[in-house]
Write a protein that holds these residues in place. Sequence first.
Motif, PDB file in Angstrom:
ATOM      1  N   ALA A   1       6.765   0.688   0.658  1.00 32.24           N
ATOM      2  CA  ALA A   1       6.533   1.323  -0.638  1.00 32.24           C
ATOM      3  C   ALA A   1       7.804   1.971  -1.172  1.00 32.24           C
ATOM      4  CB  ALA A   1       5.426   2.357  -0.527  1.00 32.24           C
ATOM      5  N   MET A   2       8.740   2.315  -0.298  1.00 29.41           N
ATOM      6  CA  MET A   2       9.974   2.960  -0.712  1.00 29.41           C
ATOM      7  C   MET A   2      11.067   1.951  -1.093  1.00 29.41           C
ATOM      8  SD  MET A   2       9.097   6.057  -0.525  1.00 29.41           S
ATOM      9  CE  MET A   2      10.613   6.945  -0.672  1.00 29.41           C
TER      10      MET A   2
ATOM     11  N   GLY B   1      -2.869   1.586  -5.484  1.00 36.50           N
ATOM     12  CA  GLY B   1      -3.596   2.811  -5.214  1.00 36.50           C
ATOM     13  C   GLY B   1      -4.708   2.602  -4.198  1.00 36.50           C
ATOM     14  N   PRO B   2      -5.281   3.674  -3.698  1.00 32.89           N
ATOM     15  CA  PRO B   2      -6.349   3.560  -2.714  1.00 32.89           C
ATOM     16  C   PRO B   2      -7.632   3.042  -3.337  1.00 32.89           C
ATOM     17  CG  PRO B   2      -6.065   5.830  -3.337  1.00 32.89           C
ATOM     18  CD  PRO B   2      -4.968   5.055  -4.013  1.00 32.89           C
ATOM     19  N   SER B   3      -8.501   2.499  -2.502  1.00 31.27           N
ATOM     20  CA  SER B   3      -9.768   2.005  -3.001  1.00 31.27           C
ATOM     21  C   SER B   3     -10.691   3.185  -3.300  1.00 31.27           C
ATOM     22  CB  SER B   3     -10.423   1.086  -1.970  1.00 31.27           C
ATOM     23  OG  SER B   3     -10.676   1.815  -0.791  1.00 31.27           O
TER      24      SER B   3
ATOM     25  N   GLU C   1       0.846  -1.185   0.000  1.00 31.72           N
ATOM     26  CA  GLU C   1       0.000   0.000   0.000  1.00 31.72           C
ATOM     27  C   GLU C   1       0.881   1.234   0.000  1.00 31.72           C
ATOM     28  OE1 GLU C   1      -2.613  -0.142   3.301  1.00 31.72           O
ATOM     29  OE2 GLU C   1      -3.572  -1.986   2.661  1.00 31.72           O
ATOM     30  N   GLY C   2       0.316   2.355  -0.392  1.00 37.30           N
ATOM     31  CA  GLY C   2       1.067   3.593  -0.425  1.00 37.30           C
ATOM     32  C   GLY C   2       1.327   4.151   0.965  1.00 37.30           C
TER      33      GLY C   2
END
Length: 96
Positions: free
Chosen positions: A36-37, A45-47, A30-31
């Motif tokens: 994520a890095m 991406g978000p829902s 998830e972001g």
Amino acid sequence: MPAAYGLEKGNQKLLATMYQRPKKDHRVTEGFTVKAMMKNSIVVGPSSAGSFRERPSGPTAFRKCYKRGDFPIALEHGSHGNRIAWKDVMSPAACA
């Protein structure tokens, strides 16, 4: 492994391959996280929040007055001229 365990080099390689994680090409995360890095990570991406989804609106007092043909405004006469003011739509006698 150290030589103190008494394992031969062939067995060390065998154990190393047995306990190794399978290598992945990428990691799905998830972001806004530490993962994520990282290298080889794919950020999901978000829902959908549903902000553009149609939401039903309930019947309001303004809608009831407007359907009857009454527009719930009144003209206020004052010393500086006339002004438009909204009627109190919430009262039952406003649109009657």
